[in-house]
Design a protein around this motif. Structure first.
Motif, PDB file in Angstrom:
ATOM      1  N   ALA A  40      77.286  92.183  52.537  1.00 19.24           N
ATOM      2  CA  ALA A  40      78.527  92.098  53.297  1.00 19.24           C
ATOM      3  C   ALA A  40      79.636  92.903  52.633  1.00 19.24           C
ATOM      4  N   ARG A  41      79.755  92.780  51.312  1.00 17.54           N
ATOM      5  CA  ARG A  41      80.785  93.544  50.596  1.00 17.54           C
ATOM      6  C   ARG A  41      80.547  95.046  50.736  1.00 17.54           C
ATOM      7  N   HIS A  42      79.297  95.449  50.604  1.00 12.62           N
ATOM      8  CA  HIS A  42      78.966  96.878  50.693  1.00 12.62           C
ATOM      9  C   HIS A  42      79.243  97.411  52.097  1.00 12.62           C
ATOM     10  N   ALA A  43      79.079  96.550  53.101  1.00 19.83           N
ATOM     11  CA  ALA A  43      79.329  96.960  54.483  1.00 19.83           C
ATOM     12  C   ALA A  43      80.808  96.896  54.847  1.00 19.83           C
ATOM     13  N   GLY A  44      81.610  96.232  54.002  1.00 18.47           N
ATOM     14  CA  GLY A  44      83.031  96.098  54.295  1.00 18.47           C
ATOM     15  C   GLY A  44      83.331  95.058  55.355  1.00 18.47           C
ATOM     16  N   VAL A  45      82.479  94.024  55.435  1.00 20.95           N
ATOM     17  CA  VAL A  45      82.702  92.936  56.389  1.00 20.95           C
ATOM     18  C   VAL A  45      82.658  91.609  55.637  1.00 20.95           C
ATOM     19  N   GLY A  46      83.118  90.562  56.278  1.00 26.03           N
ATOM     20  CA  GLY A  46      83.050  89.235  55.683  1.00 26.03           C
ATOM     21  C   GLY A  46      81.661  88.647  55.842  1.00 26.03           C
ATOM     22  N   ILE A  47      81.332  87.698  54.988  1.00 27.60           N
ATOM     23  CA  ILE A  47      80.019  87.067  55.066  1.00 27.60           C
ATOM     24  C   ILE A  47      79.831  86.352  56.396  1.00 27.60           C
ATOM     25  N   ALA A  48      80.906  85.833  56.964  1.00 31.67           N
ATOM     26  CA  ALA A  48      80.798  85.154  58.259  1.00 31.67           C
ATOM     27  C   ALA A  48      80.380  86.133  59.348  1.00 31.67           C
ATOM     28  N   THR A  49      80.914  87.348  59.288  1.00 29.92           N
ATOM     29  CA  THR A  49      80.532  88.372  60.263  1.00 29.92           C
ATOM     30  C   THR A  49      79.055  88.708  60.123  1.00 29.92           C
ATOM     31  N   LEU A  50      78.602  88.868  58.886  1.00 32.45           N
ATOM     32  CA  LEU A  50      77.181  89.159  58.667  1.00 32.45           C
ATOM     33  C   LEU A  50      76.301  88.041  59.229  1.00 32.45           C
ATOM     34  N   LEU A  51      76.676  86.802  58.958  1.00 31.19           N
ATOM     35  CA  LEU A  51      75.841  85.681  59.389  1.00 31.19           C
ATOM     36  C   LEU A  51      75.861  85.499  60.907  1.00 31.19           C
ATOM     37  N   ARG A  52      76.941  85.930  61.559  1.00 31.21           N
ATOM     38  CA  ARG A  52      76.938  85.885  63.028  1.00 31.21           C
ATOM     39  C   ARG A  52      75.923  86.869  63.587  1.00 31.21           C
ATOM     40  N   ARG A  53      75.842  88.029  62.964  1.00 27.61           N
ATOM     41  CA  ARG A  53      74.915  89.059  63.452  1.00 27.61           C
ATOM     42  C   ARG A  53      73.475  88.748  63.031  1.00 27.61           C
ATOM     43  N   PHE A  54      73.315  88.196  61.819  1.00 26.49           N
ATOM     44  CA  PHE A  54      71.982  87.941  61.267  1.00 26.49           C
ATOM     45  C   PHE A  54      71.955  86.546  60.660  1.00 26.49           C
ATOM     46  N   PRO A  55      71.695  85.532  61.484  1.00 26.35           N
ATOM     47  CA  PRO A  55      71.731  84.150  60.996  1.00 26.35           C
ATOM     48  C   PRO A  55      70.720  83.860  59.887  1.00 26.35           C
ATOM     49  N   THR A  56      69.619  84.595  59.848  1.00 28.58           N
ATOM     50  CA  THR A  56      68.629  84.385  58.790  1.00 28.58           C
ATOM     51  C   THR A  56      68.435  85.675  58.000  1.00 28.58           C
ATOM     52  N   ARG A  57      68.014  85.509  56.765  1.00 27.06           N
ATOM     53  CA  ARG A  57      67.746  86.667  55.910  1.00 27.06           C
ATOM     54  C   ARG A  57      66.598  87.509  56.469  1.00 27.06           C
ATOM     55  N   ASP A  58      65.598  86.828  57.052  1.00 26.04           N
ATOM     56  CA  ASP A  58      64.480  87.551  57.652  1.00 26.04           C
ATOM     57  C   ASP A  58      64.965  88.543  58.706  1.00 26.04           C
ATOM     58  N   GLU A  59      65.923  88.116  59.529  1.00 30.20           N
ATOM     59  CA  GLU A  59      66.418  88.990  60.586  1.00 30.20           C
ATOM     60  C   GLU A  59      67.123  90.213  60.007  1.00 30.20           C
ATOM     61  N   LEU A  60      67.840  90.020  58.918  1.00 34.20           N
ATOM     62  CA  LEU A  60      68.513  91.142  58.264  1.00 34.20           C
ATOM     63  C   LEU A  60      67.477  92.115  57.683  1.00 34.20           C
ATOM     64  N   VAL A  61      66.480  91.586  57.009  1.00 35.01           N
ATOM     65  CA  VAL A  61      65.418  92.429  56.457  1.00 35.01           C
ATOM     66  C   VAL A  61      64.696  93.163  57.580  1.00 35.01           C
TER      67      VAL A  61
END
Length: 237
Positions: A40-61
């Protein structure tokens, strides 16, 4: 309202693309142990924004490595298209192990499973089915030893992952060396070499026969166990 809605959708798409690109970059360089907070930091977004887009780590991977899995599938397509089944088999193993060397994250992706990353796992399943066909063709041509099993691919990738992880700057050379040895051992000529070299039939059989491979269930459980990571630190900024 329409204009505001369109801007919001465009912003959401940009945020998603930034997250995926950041995850791909960090995972490639450092492996899958990188935390979602760091992504999230590297993308310049908040962790909440990341988790809205990718609720699970598997989905992000899955999103980060979907293009690489497409390349994995393409490697299999090229192998099946090769008129020489043995050459196609060797080419596939060499290509995929080379993909592991070039990308630490993908090295781990190929030796783990991500049940909720459905698109990624669907591509993996397609390659697995085609690999069975490739094995059959190489064995029917009399080039691949008959006791080579489908699940041996996971063993190869795990072995290569260990070499890549531990050999640092020498990873590429060490990986090629390992793959070279493995491919020679899979060839029918290697399987029968002991019979010609050793007059003792029992000793020859011991050298010619491989121990039975792990079951597919056992290898799947191993992949699940490998993907288990320690809890991430608190997600607060």
């Amino acid at each position: 309202m329409t204009g505001d809605g369109q801007r919001m959708r465009a912003d959401a798409r940009r945020n998603r693309d930034r997250i995926v690109e950041a995850a791909r970059e960090l995972f490639t360089q450092h492996g899958l142990s990188v935390s979602t907070n760091e992504v999230a930091r590297h993308a310049g977004v908040g962790i909440a924004t990341l988790l809205r887009r990718f609720p699970t780590r598997d989905e992000l991977v899955g999103a980060a490595f979907f293009p690489k899995m497409t390349g994995y599938r393409d490697a299999m397509s090229a192998a099946l298209a090769d008129p020489d089944p043995w050459h196609g088999f060797c080419r596939f193993i060499e290509t995929v192990c080379g993909m592991q060397v070039a990308d630490l994250g993908f090295t781990e992706v190929l030796t783990r499973t991500f049940p909720t990353a459905r698109a990624l796992e669907s591509q993996r399943d397609e390659v697995a089915a085609d690999f069975g066909r490739l094995i059959g063709r190489a064995q029917a041509a009399g080039r691949l030893r008959a006791d080579f099993a489908h699940q041996d691919l996971v063993v190869i990738l795990m072995a290569n992952a260990g070499v890549v992880a531990s050999s640092g700057p020498a990873a590429e050379v060490a990986s090629r060396r390992l793959v070279g040895y493995l491919l020679r051992s899979f060839a029918v000529d290697a399987a029968h070499a002991a019979d010609a070299a050793d007059a003792d039939a029992d000793a020859a059989a011991a050298h010619a026969e491989l121990p039975p491979p792990p079951s597919r269930t056992a290898m799947y459980r191993a992949m699940l166990r490998l993907r288990t990571a320690p809890p991430e630190p608190d997600s607060s900024p």
